[in-house]
Design an enzyme around this catalytic site. Sequence first.
Site, mmCIF file in Angstrom:
data_model
loop_
_atom_site.group_PDB
_atom_site.id
_atom_site.type_symbol
_atom_site.label_atom_id
_atom_site.label_comp_id
_atom_site.label_asym_id
_atom_site.label_seq_id
_atom_site.Cartn_x
_atom_site.Cartn_y
_atom_site.Cartn_z
ATOM 1 N N ASP A 20 -16.243 12.659 8.891
ATOM 2 C CA ASP A 20 -14.882 12.418 9.278
ATOM 3 C C ASP A 20 -14.255 13.488 8.270
ATOM 4 O O ASP A 20 -14.011 13.017 7.201
ATOM 5 C CB ASP A 20 -14.316 10.987 9.128
ATOM 6 C CG ASP A 20 -13.094 10.776 9.467
ATOM 7 O OD1 ASP A 20 -12.190 11.677 9.299
ATOM 8 O OD2 ASP A 20 -12.569 9.759 10.187
ATOM 9 N N HIS A 135 0.375 3.466 1.809
ATOM 10 C CA HIS A 135 0.498 3.572 3.346
ATOM 11 C C HIS A 135 -0.008 2.111 3.743
ATOM 12 O O HIS A 135 0.400 1.986 4.983
ATOM 13 C CB HIS A 135 -0.493 4.592 3.759
ATOM 14 C CG HIS A 135 -0.052 5.926 3.165
ATOM 15 N ND1 HIS A 135 1.130 6.426 3.386
ATOM 16 C CD2 HIS A 135 -0.967 6.933 2.472
ATOM 17 C CE1 HIS A 135 1.079 7.588 2.892
ATOM 18 N NE2 HIS A 135 0.027 7.866 2.343
ATOM 19 N N ASP A 172 3.452 10.592 -4.895
ATOM 20 C CA ASP A 172 2.680 11.088 -4.158
ATOM 21 C C ASP A 172 3.390 12.109 -2.869
ATOM 22 O O ASP A 172 4.610 11.930 -2.923
ATOM 23 C CB ASP A 172 2.086 9.867 -3.174
ATOM 24 C CG ASP A 172 0.687 10.113 -2.519
ATOM 25 O OD1 ASP A 172 -0.515 9.965 -2.771
ATOM 26 O OD2 ASP A 172 1.279 10.815 -1.293
HETATM 27 N N1 Q9C Z 1 -4.598 16.613 7.380
HETATM 28 C C1 Q9C Z 1 -2.946 9.228 0.578
HETATM 29 O O1 Q9C Z 1 -2.659 10.192 0.047
HETATM 30 N N2 Q9C Z 1 -4.354 12.815 6.442
HETATM 31 N N3 Q9C Z 1 -3.197 9.051 1.714
HETATM 32 C C2 Q9C Z 1 -3.279 13.876 6.984
HETATM 33 C C3 Q9C Z 1 -3.533 15.965 7.885
HETATM 34 C C4 Q9C Z 1 -4.173 11.324 6.004
HETATM 35 C C5 Q9C Z 1 -3.229 10.405 2.602
HETATM 36 C C6 Q9C Z 1 -3.952 14.538 8.074
HETATM 37 C C7 Q9C Z 1 -3.783 11.615 4.847
HETATM 38 C C8 Q9C Z 1 -3.554 10.299 3.833
HETATM 39 C C9 Q9C Z 1 -2.836 7.757 -0.454
HETATM 40 ZN ZN ZN Z 2 -0.968 11.231 -0.482
#
Ligand code: Q9C
Ligand code: ZN
Length: 648
Positions: A20, A135, A172
């Site tokens: 993934d 999140h 973040d």
């Molecule tokens: N490439 C945190 O930084 N993917 N979560 C985005 C675009 C999910 C980030 C897709 C990113 C989650 C804690």
């Molecule tokens: Zn993040």
Amino acid sequence: MGTALVYHEDMTATRLLWDDPECEIERPERLTAALDRLRQRGLEQRCLLLSAREASEEELGLVHSPEYVSLVRETQVLGKEELQALSGQFDAICFHPSTFHCARLAAGAGLQLVDAVLTGAVQNGLALVRPPGHHSQRAAANGFCVFNNVAIAAAHAKQKHGLHRILVVDWDVHHGQGIQYLFEDDPSILYFSWHRYEHGRFWPFLRESDADAVGRGQGLGFTVNLPWNQFDPELVLVSAGFDSAIGDPEGQMQATPECFAHLTQLLQVLAGGRVCAVLEGGYHLESLAESVCMTVQTLLGDPAPPLSGSMVPCQSALESIQSARAAQAPHWKSLQLQDVTPVLMSPSILSPEERPPPLLPGGPVCKGAASAPSSLLDQPCLCPAPSVRTAVALTAPDITLVLPPDVIQQEGSALREETEAWARPHESLAREEALAALGKLLYLLDGMLDGQVNSGIAATPASAAAATLDVAIRRGLSHGAQRLLCVALGQLDRPPDLAHDGRSLWLNIRGKEAAALSMFHVSTPLPAMTGGFLSCILGLVLPLAYSFQPDLVLVALGPGHGLQGRHAALLAAMLRGLAGGRVLALLEEDSTPQLAGILARVLNGEAPPSLGASSVASPEDVRALMYLRGQLEPQWKMLQVGAFTPQK
Ligand code: Q9C
Ligand code: ZN
């Protein structure tokens, strides 16, 4: 009082079991890389290490539904196929049989940190955790986050410690929509997030991540912006994601590791320094490790390394800040100040020859977006840290009583002949007393310029204050300082023959009139109230200072400075963000040992006392501030942040 580092190696267990590309960046090495670097820098050894415990289900229930907690609990016994199928029901989530255990440790680590800070075992700390939290929602995992670690910590601080005002700062690169949803109607938890948005085209692609989301019901005004206001938190929680740092594949932003030292230091003036940082994102191992070190180093009280790069805010950032301010203004008096008086602008009094010099020697080098991240990360600070963080050259016999043990009381003095030579032009330095004080000051200043001492305090007889400051400025400029910032309070005049060559910036806080005699010579009245003082520091002193990028700061409390101890402490704490903390404070000899003591502690890295919920600035103070900002804005671009004139 110390810094806690909360960790448990079990949190490296959760990992990706299938292919993934979205989830693969959230890997166990994030924790080990950060920890290894902390060790290598000798920072881990300076912290109080706490082994993370699991949060109980009851504690998880502070923000999550029992059904959701059960659902995550049951993932422990699922096979790979079932885990993958369940993960697919959420956005950017990949469960592992160890997820429940790790996520409980991550939440527990936040709780332990808050308990350690609020029981007074430590002043502050960082929890290094996986999975991240911001999140995650009441009944949903999201964006690598399973339980909302920071939200649980905030709810716990309210419930178990009876706190009434908690500030959550989320640096973040992503919007922590989980925290926003959980507390959007709760005025006791102010959630501030900055995040990449791209008008809704950046993950998590939410309309409610925009500046006009300001909370609802009782919580109106407690979602999104501005820690600087009347909120006066009792505790600061940081959703410390480092995917906003340079090199990060997700964020693709440009914040250097030093930025996190400055963010941390700015937050340390709140809540009496009670700052709890909990790791969120950050996927570039090198950048993450460096940024974590910067954060921990600052929590430990080390001065922040100077920021590099252009100090001109970009247009799009100004627009975003302006929208957020506009959206928040109805809810915060401190943001309404600008509307108090339309400022009548007199024509600019800056003469052409006083325009900014082309490029100052040793001046800021602009690092364009094109430069590879590695080049910014690879530069170890060439100057070794001074062996003495703070030294004082004070004569008051009772001063030792109020000094922390690691502040050095300096006995040395510059050579007699040399001191006399510097003193010669000044009548007020003829007296033996004044000469002796000058000798001690010069010795201390030389220690700072040679890099042996980081910061210091010296005293002078009141009658010789102006002359001593004059000598200190000249000595600093002739012995290695490229750009010297002088913040003078009380009756101290700018030395009349000091060159307007851009090497010194003089800021006088006193008197009746606000005046910008040149871009390097600014005078402003001492604000009447705490709110005014705060606005003056945040709205004038810091933007000028950060734009100027001094490598030496002198702060002088001269005759009739009228500053309260806590105000002086706040000023010193904020100025410490400049020049790598190379700050020399000059006091009058008959200042109280309390004033000298509080300044020594702050320069040495202790948090200044909390100011309390501050009054707003008086209309006169606002008028003076607005006038000066308007005068100076064309030259000092950092003043454009929060400017009252819309930027074109
Ligand atoms: N490439 C945190 O930084 N993917 N979560 C985005 C675009 C999910 C980030 C897709 C990113 C989650 C804690
Ligand atoms: Zn993040």
